[in-house]
Scaffold this motif. Structure first.
Motif, PDB file in Angstrom:
ATOM      1  N   ILE A 239      -5.352  65.750  32.936  1.00 36.02           N
ATOM      2  CA  ILE A 239      -4.204  65.330  33.740  1.00 36.02           C
ATOM      3  C   ILE A 239      -4.700  64.808  35.087  1.00 36.02           C
ATOM      4  CG2 ILE A 239      -3.783  67.700  34.613  1.00 36.02           C
ATOM      5  CD1 ILE A 239      -1.148  64.982  34.088  1.00 36.02           C
ATOM      6  N   VAL A 258       7.157  68.665  36.217  1.00 36.25           N
ATOM      7  CA  VAL A 258       6.578  68.693  34.877  1.00 36.25           C
ATOM      8  C   VAL A 258       7.671  69.124  33.911  1.00 36.25           C
ATOM      9  CG1 VAL A 258       4.837  69.732  33.404  1.00 36.25           C
ATOM     10  CG2 VAL A 258       4.292  69.232  35.793  1.00 36.25           C
ATOM     11  N   CYS A 269      -1.385  71.320  32.861  1.00 32.83           N
ATOM     12  CA  CYS A 269      -0.949  70.433  33.936  1.00 32.83           C
ATOM     13  C   CYS A 269      -0.576  71.208  35.185  1.00 32.83           C
ATOM     14  CB  CYS A 269       0.248  69.604  33.491  1.00 32.83           C
ATOM     15  SG  CYS A 269      -0.150  68.459  32.171  1.00 32.83           S
ATOM     16  N   ILE A 314       5.892  64.131  35.017  1.00 37.34           N
ATOM     17  CA  ILE A 314       5.026  64.291  33.847  1.00 37.34           C
ATOM     18  C   ILE A 314       5.828  64.942  32.731  1.00 37.34           C
ATOM     19  CG2 ILE A 314       2.925  65.375  32.959  1.00 37.34           C
ATOM     20  CD1 ILE A 314       1.940  65.528  35.892  1.00 37.34           C
ATOM     21  N   CYS A 316       5.821  66.833  29.055  1.00 37.37           N
ATOM     22  CA  CYS A 316       4.985  67.571  28.074  1.00 37.37           C
ATOM     23  C   CYS A 316       5.873  68.369  27.136  1.00 37.37           C
ATOM     24  CB  CYS A 316       4.058  68.575  28.726  1.00 37.37           C
ATOM     25  SG  CYS A 316       3.302  68.178  30.253  1.00 37.37           S
ATOM     26  N   CYS A 338       4.463  59.554  33.798  1.00 34.02           N
ATOM     27  CA  CYS A 338       3.531  59.552  32.673  1.00 34.02           C
ATOM     28  C   CYS A 338       3.843  60.663  31.685  1.00 34.02           C
ATOM     29  CB  CYS A 338       2.101  59.685  33.172  1.00 34.02           C
ATOM     30  SG  CYS A 338       1.771  61.263  33.958  1.00 34.02           S
TER      31      CYS A 338
END
Lengths: 472, 472, 472, 472
Positions: A239, A258, A269, A314, A316, A338
């Motif tokens: 990351i 996140v 992360c 981010i 996930c 991302c």
């Protein structure tokens, strides 16, 4: 067959042959073509290197990889007396990299014959493919395949006269799918499938559920060792690396949200960014994971609560549409977006392809999406996996996966009749532990042995397995 | 009956009765006795407080505990309309603390009748026991019971005319064991056992294996939420607290060896000590855990490699004789030795009870063991669990356990015939998630909800369960 | 026997009178009183110990402290040949603890005569005072002095026939102040003052500014080694310890606001709490410190932005009225408030002493302040320093301070005429480095030596000093 | 148009000659040469971009840099009414990057005229230089200058008819040195020097010591804000980034030795690597820093104790020959060696240039040095600074330096006669604080203001400075 002149095709159609005859003739053409399009994404200095040097360098890369894959080298050594894969004909479909080369050479040393295609149209390291071909392996892959090329390569692995695979090593399930679709009879001789990816494993479970799985399959993806390494230890570093290489962003003081707090996110992360001085917020749907995020020191929020203030987003989760256009509209100028999750669906990138927004590619894997008022969002890898697209995977991590794959092949190939049915299996705990133990010398780590008395007290065999199968 | 004059016995043999008649007579005797031996180990200022104040203070402690156990209070509220435990007669055997009092009062609010004994001869907070008794609960426990007292108290819970339990809440399995041994017929009316401890769960699995388990049992110990909290979040704090309160040791720069690298050790001990500036070494027998220790930044060693140089030795293995006399002989002067594992067998304390070694108690729970040459080892809690003996458990952690216990009781008591067989079960994932969700408001945490589309994509119900049962 | 008239002896030999005439009775009373009220706050098990055992135990505590103060012991050893303090008559005013005892015995071994009073009315460990008295030192101090007692004790140190001090070791400046006020002529023979505290140093600088400082003074408080240890390494542990011992609070997930981001706060409080899973907010007035807080990953806020949501409020500013009644009114129920700064003025505790608020002491050093609506604030140590009041200071930290004090005394006592004027000095860097080097063996730490070539390159003497005086 | 003869213009207008007569041809050649060898080290995708696009992209890079340098933009805004640098003629010698461009444009907006050369022969971003030239600035620099080019460029900045600088902005002292050597009379009109680098500052102090400094100089390098950012926050990220980009090494479990434990090392390197799971050893010569390393949890060793076992060696001492051939000979195969200190002398790279060792360049900035037995050492940046050579410096950090430089120029230029003598000064604390405050909005950080009462209590002005000058 859309493209009659492609490098490997050419070489394969020329005077030589892979498996039997070797060498296979006119490589110079091949190499010219290869090296003009060269440039592995992990190596920004290729432009300074001549093609000749590159090839030399590449077998050297394999050599260097060997040094960081001690477990495979240990397997090779142990195989000097015995050949546990003697007679095995392995057809594989994975990323073609120096590390895969070490795996293939190991399988070969263990007695197997190999034919290989790439599981991804971009990831092939051409020089490695070339070096493998030089070394006598049948490799059908190059960087930048079209989708047609992709399937053509896979087909070339299995549709060959006088050679029929009896083991499958797959990463993503495309190879398995192709055989199911085109050559179902081939399964009669196949002793098992070893599958590495989430997607591929998912497909196998579906086949199994539907009663259509006709050989045993080994789910390598969910082996403990691989899981811990891929999800946690690897993401913890990638990351940071992925963000840095693409954006040069300073982590200190940045506000980050996140989405999701599973293994990837948790230490992967969140902990890494926290250690670098970022302020991290977390979103979750599962109250148990949410409570863990709280206890680990992260504010648990809904995305909209913080979307206006964060510098980095981010994902996930493994879910879809976690970040949608409405969220993107509210982000501040310069916000980086991302994905570190398991799919490319987490960010609704399609919603950004509308006329009022301007896309501007500022670097490889980095797009600025520009709103009419001038606001820019920095989108990485077009929403695909950051760690695969914009970072590198350390050889040591790949070593663990490759060793697990090798052991899974050995296990399935040598298992007595009846041990494995037409189902999906996890690698037996003991072999998982064996993979781990082969990697300990790298760290100069010294394992403690149970005394007889202790083993008896714990009800364990002194040599393991030490934990139940479900233990993570 | 070795001791004819014990406080609760007295009161129970006197004019009053617990469950029915109340109050139960001559408490003044009881209190005199109680308070002269008083002083909970967590409260060093008791000497400044009069008995009268103590009792007041104690119902206040229960009140304060209520504020930190929001989930149980939420359960009480939801139970105002309906009484899911109406008719339940719960016999319990747990630590008797303010937090247990909140649990008992909650069970009562949910409709249950309760009779209770202590699962540990030292841990009873006498004032809490007294306050519960005052409040009408039948509690048989005091701090500092003899072993005979211990079994006598348990017997008093079940061996009572006109009242027969139909639910068991156990912590350690002693209550269950007693009923098996003395009143096996009682199981005919019992709808289920809720067990909280490792030991107790182990016993239940053995019974089940032997085909002797005659009612369903719920393994609360292994519920995800409890596991994470007890093993990780709680030990992370209690290792520091336990060491500090007993030894005032400075952590910075200290060399520490931690034996075992499971959940307790990993983040619980190793990460906390590392964060405080200690240099931590790890020993392991399982190569998978060993590899994780390496990747987390700890040198993996055999105990003997570092035993001469370390300042602190901590065991967290669940194994026996992890630290033996030979190791203790080699430790340096002033080395601190303690146990954070699951048993009191990890340190071979018996081996230290030899004539040439002198024991010197320097504080409560702290012994200096002195070698002939003057070397001192600082042994904490005589090798018993440091976190239970020398530290406190935050109410918030106990809240999670207590809520899980309450839900397990409700589930077993209300389950339709046939849902649970004579076996050991984990709490259904969904209830585990419910426990977690009841604790989120404490952190002002906001859970994200799945959209219909996302739930469909993931193949999940929007309200959970969100993870498979085996997920940790 | 340096002093035939020792306080303990005196007091034990018959009824005496305080300076102002108050009688202080015979010693047996004193001892009875002392030991009945005994119980150092660091020792919760005193109630189990008889006075006789206590005293034995205490010389043992001194013995144990010696083991953790290796630098002083090393000084003693080096002094066997030479006595650098021969002829020195040191009058001291510090906390009277086992560690001070080791210092005094070291000064004595170096050749000095000592007379000592306590710098704090609560902090004296009576058993240590008694042990010192038994050992022949003139110590005037006991736990729980009145303010009159306090000044009487100080006076007894200096107002003695036939003995006049030539060195002052002060902690807080009260001793120095007393001599200035009562016996200014005494300064003619005094070679220097060694001052340890912020307050005392501040007073010395004021004297110096006003041209009234008549002897050289050594500011020990600002020596690098002491600063780093006291402010950072020590507070990092004591913030956790102090909160835990008083409130048993769980740190994980707690929201905390820390006022001020200097050395104490930075790594001391903020980093420790972050490591334990708390979410930490910071307030600052200085933009440079504020920017550092940001880069370290803390949200920089004004107190009012977060006051409603935080679970813990910690002040570390050195300022006054940082937390005022208005803030306290807005805190949520159960909020913990404490002070880690340099003064007891940071929290406006006086504002809480109003009729509508109820104070309730729940433990030693812990008050609940209760609002009319039932809201409780948990106030620790009535706003005094948490680390001093509710935690312990590890011996190792005190060793650094004590060694620095001893070296400062030696330096001032032996300095050639003219090296130090009537001003306040920092310990020469080289001696600071020497203090540090004496503590390295504890960590089995191996220092690298400069080669001649390197020393020349850096323009340094091979033996130091290695850094300029201002370097921290 | 401040300068009719600009280098880029010149060079593009026809063949010219370097100072010593070497011809440098026409610009088209220059540009061809520039762009064919292009590829800034921060941008690996240049090969996909045409020269035309590059230039466009570059003014965009300046634009993007502006967004991340809010403090300079704020200065520009405040300067709209007043021009504090009106009349200033600044000659500068720094790295020529997008960030420098923002600084130059700011100086220009504040009223100054600028002429600029590069302080490093490799670091110039040609497109930025071109864009600046297009924008009318006189910039003499390109990537890959020879040493002669280097001095020629500097000379072109000062040796120009009709324009004489009155301010110097230097980074490394080469510009200052050149003027001293060639045009000493120029100093008569110069109001001051602003110097940014360690080396340059060192030279200035030497001049001052020798009584040869003839104008006031501002030491920007040692301003608190810059120090903290460059040394700590920046290195914390660049050590990871530099290692990852060059070697793809996995940090988890790696053994690392860091030589030196100053600011760079402390949090910069050691803490970052520890957070990523490396095991870090430290060497030190200064006992105070050594003790801090111990307390922070690092084993303090001599290099030779661990040299055989470590995977990575990092120097951060500022010293010479910290890692010598003897150490290199003992390292294990694959060991990575790099320098994060203040000079390129720390690793004795010269000792590796002997016939028996083979050097192999495997990537840009990465050499394998191969021993006769096949052992490879991975040497990064040939021992030069890793963070400058192999990593990027975040714009935010450069913003702090650039703002400090601008304020130092303003201060020196506007200081009343006599405020600054011919000496080296640190930026006044208050201006340092002002730089910091201009950067807080980036973090949405809210500073607390002192009340009148508090300011009085602390003896401070409400607007600062808040700390003494020596405070770090």
């Amino acid at each position: 067959m859309p493209d009659p002149v492609r490098p490997w095709k050419l070489s394969r159609e020329g005077p030589g042959r892979y498996l039997d005859g070797r060498p296979f003739g006119n490589t110079s053409n091949v190499f010219e073509c290869l090296f003009s399009s060269a440039a592995s994404y992990t190596d920004s200095s290729d432009d300074e290197t001549s093609p000749r040097d590159k090839q030399q360098k590449n077998s050297k890369e394999i050599e260097i990889a060997e040094q960081e894959m001690p477990a495979l080298m240990a397997l090779r050594k142990r195989a000097q007396g015995e050949k546990p894969l003697a007679g095995a004909k392995v057809v594989g479909c994975t990323h073609i990299t120096a590390q895969t080369a070490v795996l293939m050479e190991t399988l070969s040393a263990l007695g197997a014959q190999c034919r290989w295609a790439a599981c991804n149209i971009y990831s092939t390291q051409n020089e490695v493919a070339a070096a493998l071909a030089e070394g006598g392996f049948s490799v059908f892959a190059w960087k930048g395949e079209s989708e047609d090329d992709f399937w053509w390569c896979i087909d070339r692995c299995v549709n060959v006269e006088g050679w029929q695979p009896n083991m499958i090593l797959d990463d993503g399930g495309d190879l398995t799918h192709w055989i199911y679709k085109k050559y179902p009879n081939m399964f009669k001789k196949i002793k098992g499938i070893v599958e590495e990816s989430v997607t591929g494993v998912h497909r196998l479970y579906q086949l199994s559920k539907a009663g259509k799985l006709c050989v045993p399959a080994m789910n390598v993806n969910d082996s403990v060792t691989k899981q811990k390494f891929d999800n946690l230890y690897c993401c913890r570093e990638s990351i940071l690396d992925g963000l840095k290489r693409t954006t040069d962003v300073m982590f200190g003081g940045k506000q980050v949200v996140v989405c999701g707090y599973g293994e990837v996110s948790r230490k992967g992360c969140c902990a890494a960014l926290k250690a670098m001085g970022s302020i991290v917020y977390v979103t979750e749907i599962d109250p148990i994971c949410a409570l863990q995020a709280c206890m680990d020191g992260f504010r648990l929020v809904k995305l909209n609560e913080v979307i206006r203030q964060v510098d980095i987003v981010i994902t996930c989760t493994g879910n879809k549409n976690v970040v949608v256009r409405e969220n993107l509209d509210r982000m501040k100028n310069g916000c980086i977006v991302c994905n570190m999750g398991h799919s490319n669906t987490e960010i609704d990138v399609a919603s950004l392809r509308t006329p009022e927004l301007t896309w501007e590619r500022v670097r490889s894997q980095v797009d600025h999406v520009i709103w009419p008022d001038g606001k820019r969002i920095v989108l990485l890898a077009e929403g695909r996996l950051l760690n695969l697209s914009c970072s590198t995977v350390p050889t040591f991590v790949l070593s663990i996966t490759a060793t697990t794959q090798a052991l899974a092949l050995i296990e399935l190939y040598n298992a007595p009749e009846g041990r494995y049915k037409q189902d999906v299996y996890l690698l037996p705990k003991k072999m998982d532990e064996y993979v781990a133990s082969l990697h300990l010398p790298t760290f100069d780590a010294h394992l403690t042995e149970l005394s007889d008395e202790q083993a008896k007290y714990l009800g364990l065999n002194k040599n393991g397995p030490f934990k139940p199968n479900y233990y993570r």
